[in-house]
Write an enzyme that holds these catalytic residues in place. Structure first.
Site, PDB file in Angstrom:
ATOM      1  N   ASP A 294       0.656  -1.266  -0.050  1.00  0.00           N
ATOM      2  CA  ASP A 294      -0.026  -0.043  -0.008  1.00  0.00           C
ATOM      3  C   ASP A 294       0.756   1.243  -0.010  1.00  0.00           C
ATOM      4  OD1 ASP A 294      -2.219   1.531  -0.136  1.00  0.00           O
ATOM      5  OD2 ASP A 294      -2.769   1.405   2.032  1.00  0.00           O
TER       6      ASP A 294
ATOM      7  N   THR B  79      -4.109   1.084  -2.805  1.00  0.00           N
ATOM      8  CA  THR B  79      -4.906   2.297  -3.635  1.00  0.00           C
ATOM      9  C   THR B  79      -5.177   2.010  -4.858  1.00  0.00           C
ATOM     10  OG1 THR B  79      -4.005   3.557  -1.674  1.00  0.00           O
ATOM     11  CG2 THR B  79      -4.881   4.773  -3.669  1.00  0.00           C
TER      12      THR B  79
ATOM     13  N   ASP C 259       2.592   3.319   7.523  1.00  0.00           N
ATOM     14  CA  ASP C 259       1.477   2.476   7.617  1.00  0.00           C
ATOM     15  C   ASP C 259       1.656   1.108   7.157  1.00  0.00           C
ATOM     16  OD1 ASP C 259      -1.169   1.465   7.358  1.00  0.00           O
ATOM     17  OD2 ASP C 259      -2.048   3.568   7.384  1.00  0.00           O
TER      18      ASP C 259
ATOM     19  N   LYS D  55       1.917   4.663  -1.214  1.00  0.00           N
ATOM     20  CA  LYS D  55       1.293   5.946  -1.791  1.00  0.00           C
ATOM     21  C   LYS D  55       1.873   7.152  -0.889  1.00  0.00           C
ATOM     22  CE  LYS D  55      -2.920   4.958   0.852  1.00  0.00           C
ATOM     23  NZ  LYS D  55      -4.289   4.786   0.819  1.00  0.00           N
TER      24      LYS D  55
ATOM     25  N   ASN E 198       0.557   7.474   2.846  1.00  0.00           N
ATOM     26  CA  ASN E 198       1.348   6.515   3.813  1.00  0.00           C
ATOM     27  C   ASN E 198       2.642   6.884   4.193  1.00  0.00           C
ATOM     28  OD1 ASN E 198      -1.077   5.040   4.326  1.00  0.00           O
ATOM     29  ND2 ASN E 198      -0.565   3.556   2.824  1.00  0.00           N
TER      30      ASN E 198
HETATM   31  P1  AMP Z   1      -3.055   7.078  10.612  1.00  0.00           P
HETATM   32  O1  AMP Z   1      -4.018   6.379  11.537  1.00  0.00           O
HETATM   33  O2  AMP Z   1      -1.747   6.205  10.638  1.00  0.00           O
HETATM   34  O3  AMP Z   1      -3.464   7.294   9.310  1.00  0.00           O
HETATM   35  O4  AMP Z   1      -2.611   8.532  11.175  1.00  0.00           O
HETATM   36  C1  AMP Z   1      -3.263   9.592  11.170  1.00  0.00           C
HETATM   37  C2  AMP Z   1      -2.643  10.795  11.100  1.00  0.00           C
HETATM   38  O5  AMP Z   1      -1.721  11.013  12.243  1.00  0.00           O
HETATM   39  C3  AMP Z   1      -1.689  10.919   9.821  1.00  0.00           C
HETATM   40  O6  AMP Z   1      -2.191  11.300   8.733  1.00  0.00           O
HETATM   41  C4  AMP Z   1      -0.595  11.909  10.194  1.00  0.00           C
HETATM   42  O7  AMP Z   1      -0.989  13.106  10.128  1.00  0.00           O
HETATM   43  C5  AMP Z   1      -0.756  11.704  11.933  1.00  0.00           C
HETATM   44  N1  AMP Z   1       0.485  10.661  12.336  1.00  0.00           N
HETATM   45  C6  AMP Z   1       0.334   9.354  12.350  1.00  0.00           C
HETATM   46  N2  AMP Z   1       1.457   8.742  12.897  1.00  0.00           N
HETATM   47  C7  AMP Z   1       2.532   9.592  13.049  1.00  0.00           C
HETATM   48  C8  AMP Z   1       3.565   9.668  13.602  1.00  0.00           C
HETATM   49  N3  AMP Z   1       4.524   8.637  13.906  1.00  0.00           N
HETATM   50  N4  AMP Z   1       4.207  10.985  13.762  1.00  0.00           N
HETATM   51  C9  AMP Z   1       3.553  11.986  13.331  1.00  0.00           C
HETATM   52  N5  AMP Z   1       2.352  12.282  12.806  1.00  0.00           N
HETATM   53  C10 AMP Z   1       1.568  10.838  12.616  1.00  0.00           C
END
Ligand code: AMP
Length: 417
Positions: free
Chosen positions: A276, A312, A294, A278, A281
Site C-alpha cells: 500500500d 490504492t 502505515d 502511496k 502513507n
Molecule cells: P493514521 O491512523 O496512521 O492514518 O494516522 C493519522 C494521522 O496522524 C496521519 O495522517 C498523520 O498526520 C498523523 N500521524 C500518524 N502517525 C504519526 C507519527 N508517527 N508521527 C507524526 N504524525 C503521525
C-alpha cells in the site's frame, strides 16, 4: 544506507527527542486543514468491501477496500519557549490542557479528545478481546517496561486515522521521550472485522528497524482501546508537502525514491510486502527523511503468493487488477507510480472517467511520461512500470540507477535536500 537495527528503543527515542529539541520543530505551528487541495478524507468506521468510488485522485483517494483514507485533525498553534516541566494535565485523568516545554520541546495543547471521543464504543469481549489484548511488555521473549495512558503527558493532536486519533505525547518519566501515540478503538476494529489485520500490522511493525520506517516502540491497551507508541515524524505528512508543491524537483524525488527503495529492500529481506505504497502513507522525519508509516495492508510472505485485492487503485499493479496472484514485485510497480507522481504531481494511470478506466489503463500499462521529466527519471519509471512482475527492475538495481546515484549525497538517507 545501512539499517539501524542495533539502536535500542531508548537510544532511538532519546536521539529523536534531542533532535526535536535542537531543531525546535515541535514548537512550529502546523498548517490548518482545509488549505490543501490534497485533502485526506474522513474515515469510515467500517471497511466496506467493494470498489464503488469514482475516479480517485490524491485529493479524494480511497483504498480498494472502499474505505476512505485518514483525516488529519485540527492542529492548534503551539507556543515555543524554554521552561521547566509544569503541566496542567490532571495526573489521573489527562483532560484537555496546556503542557509546558521540557528541554525546550513543546508538545502543544491537548484537546481532551481521548476522553471525549464521539464513539469510544462498547467493551469488546470474548475471543476478539483476547486477540486485541496487545501489550508489548508481555509479548516479547522477556518482559519489558509496562506502559499505560497515565505514563504520558498528552499534547497536540497529530491526526485522525481509520480507528482513532494520534497525539504527540511525552513520557512523564525521565528522559521525557517524545512519541506519537496512536489510539485504536477496539469496537471499531471488531466492527470492521479487521482484528487480524491490526494484530498483523502491529506484529510486523514491532520487529522493524530501519531509518526510513516509522518505529513502533511499544503498545498497550485498556478495555476499549489499543495504544501504539510510534516514532514521532517531526515534519508530518509527505502528501501535504506534495500538495503544497504540486510536484517535487528531480533531486527531491530521487532522494525520496532512494530512501523508499532502501526501506523496501529491507522489508523484502524480512519477507514483508508493503502493498500500500502511496504518498498518504509516508511521513517525514525531523530531517525531512522519508518514513514509511502505515502497515495496514502489509503481509508476511514466506514464499506464498496472494490474491487479495488491496492497496490504492492508482497504485495497483496489473496482476492485482487482473485478479492474478501477486508477490513482492507489487511494491516495485508502486515505486514506479510513486516516482511518476512525485515528478508529475498526479499518478500515471489516473483517469477522469472513473475507476474502471484506470484499471483498463493499468492492465494495458498505458501511460505517458511528460517531456518535463528527465530521460534518466523516465528510464527508471519505464523499468519499474513493467507488466511482467519478474521483469521489473529489482531494488538492488534501483539503488544503482543513474538517476538515483546522481542525486545521492552522503546525507541523502537523512534528509530530502
Ligand atoms: P493514521 O491512523 O496512521 O492514518 O494516522 C493519522 C494521522 O496522524 C496521519 O495522517 C498523520 O498526520 C498523523 N500521524 C500518524 N502517525 C504519526 C507519527 N508517527 N508521527 C507524526 N504524525 C503521525
Amino acid at each position: 544506507m545501512a539499517s539501524n537495527s542495533t539502536t535500542s528503543t531508548s537510544q532511538a527515542v532519546e536521539t529523536l527527542t534531542k533532535q526535536i529539541s535542537d531543531m525546535g520543530l515541535a514548537s512550529k505551528s502546523t498548517r490548518q486543514p482545509g488549505t490543501s487541495h490534497h485533502q485526506k478524507q474522513p474515515s469510515q468506521s467500517k471497511l466496506p468491501t467493494k470498489l464503488t468510488a469514482g475516479n480517485a485522485s490524491l485529493k479524494d483517494r480511497t483504498n480498494t477496500s472502499g474505505s476512505t483514507v485518514a483525516k488529519h485533525a485540527n492542529v492548534p498553534h503551539v507556543k515555543s519557549g524554554l521552561s521547566k516541566q509544569i503541566t496542567v494535565v490532571n495526573e489521573s485523568n489527562p483532560k484537555s490542557g496546556t503542557t509546558k516545554d521540557v528541554n525546550g520541546v513543546s508538545i502543544g495543547t491537548y484537546d481532551g479528545g481521548l476522553e471525549s471521543d464521539e464513539n469510544p464504543g462498547p467493551v469488546v469481549e470474548g475471543e476478539v478481546a483476547e486477540a486485541l489484548a496487545l501489550d508489548s511488555s508481555k509479548l516479547g521473549e522477556r518482559p519489558t517496561r509496562e506502559w499505560n495512558l497515565h505514563s504520558f503527558e498528552i499534547g497536540r493532536p497529530l491526526g485522525k486515522g481509520k480507528f482513532g486519533r494520534v497525539y504527540m505525547v511525552r513520557t512523564k518519566c525521565e528522559p521525557h521521550y517524545i512519541t506519537a501515540l496512536k489510539c485504536l478503538h477496539k469496537s471499531e476494529i471488531v466492527e470492521s472485522g479487521v482484528e487480524k489485520q491490526v494484530r498483523r500490522e502491529i506484529e510486523i511493525q514491532r520487529n522493524l528497524r530501519h531509518p526510513n520506517i516509522i518505529r513502533l516502540y511499544g503498545f498497550f491497551h485498556d478495555e476499549k482501546r489499543i495504544f501504539l507508541m510510534l516514532e514521532f515524524a517531526g515534519k508530518g505528512e509527505l502528501y501535504k508537502q506534495l500538495s503544497k508543491c504540486g510536484k517535487f524537483s528531480e533531486k527531491r524525488s530521487s532522494r525520496y525514491i532512494d530512501q523508499m527503495a532502501d526501506a523496501l529492500s529491507y522489508l523484502h529481506s524480512k519477507h514483508v510486502i508493503h502493498r500500500d505504497i502511496k504518498p498518504e502513507n509516508l511521513l517525514l522525519g525531523i530531517n525531512g527523511e522519508l518514513k514509511i508509516g502505515d502497515f495496514g495492508w502489509s503481509v508476511h510472505a514466506p514464499g506464498n503468493r496472494r490474491k487479495t485485492l488491496c492497496g490504492t487503485p492508482d497504485y495497483l499493479p496489473p496482476e492485482m487488477v487482473l485478479g492474478k496472484t501477486h508477490s513482492e514485485k507489487v511494491d516495485l510497480w508502486a515505486l514506479g507510480v510513486l516516482t511518476y507522481e512525485f515528478l508529475c504531481g498526479a499518478p500515471p494511470f489516473e483517469c477522469s472517467s472513473g475507476l474502471n478506466a484506470t484499471y483498463k489503463r493499468i492492465a494495458k500499462v498505458d501511460f505517458r511520461v511528460p517531456s518535463s521529466v528527465s530521460p534518466e527519471a523516465k528510464d527508471l519509471i519505464e523499468r519499474l512500470l513493467v507488466f511482467v512482475p519478474d521483469r521489473r527492475l529489482p531494488l538492488t538495481e534501483v539503488l544503482k540507477h543513474p538517476w538515483i546515484v546522481k542525486y545521492r549525497s552522503r546525507s541523502s538517507s537523512k534528509g530530502e535536500s
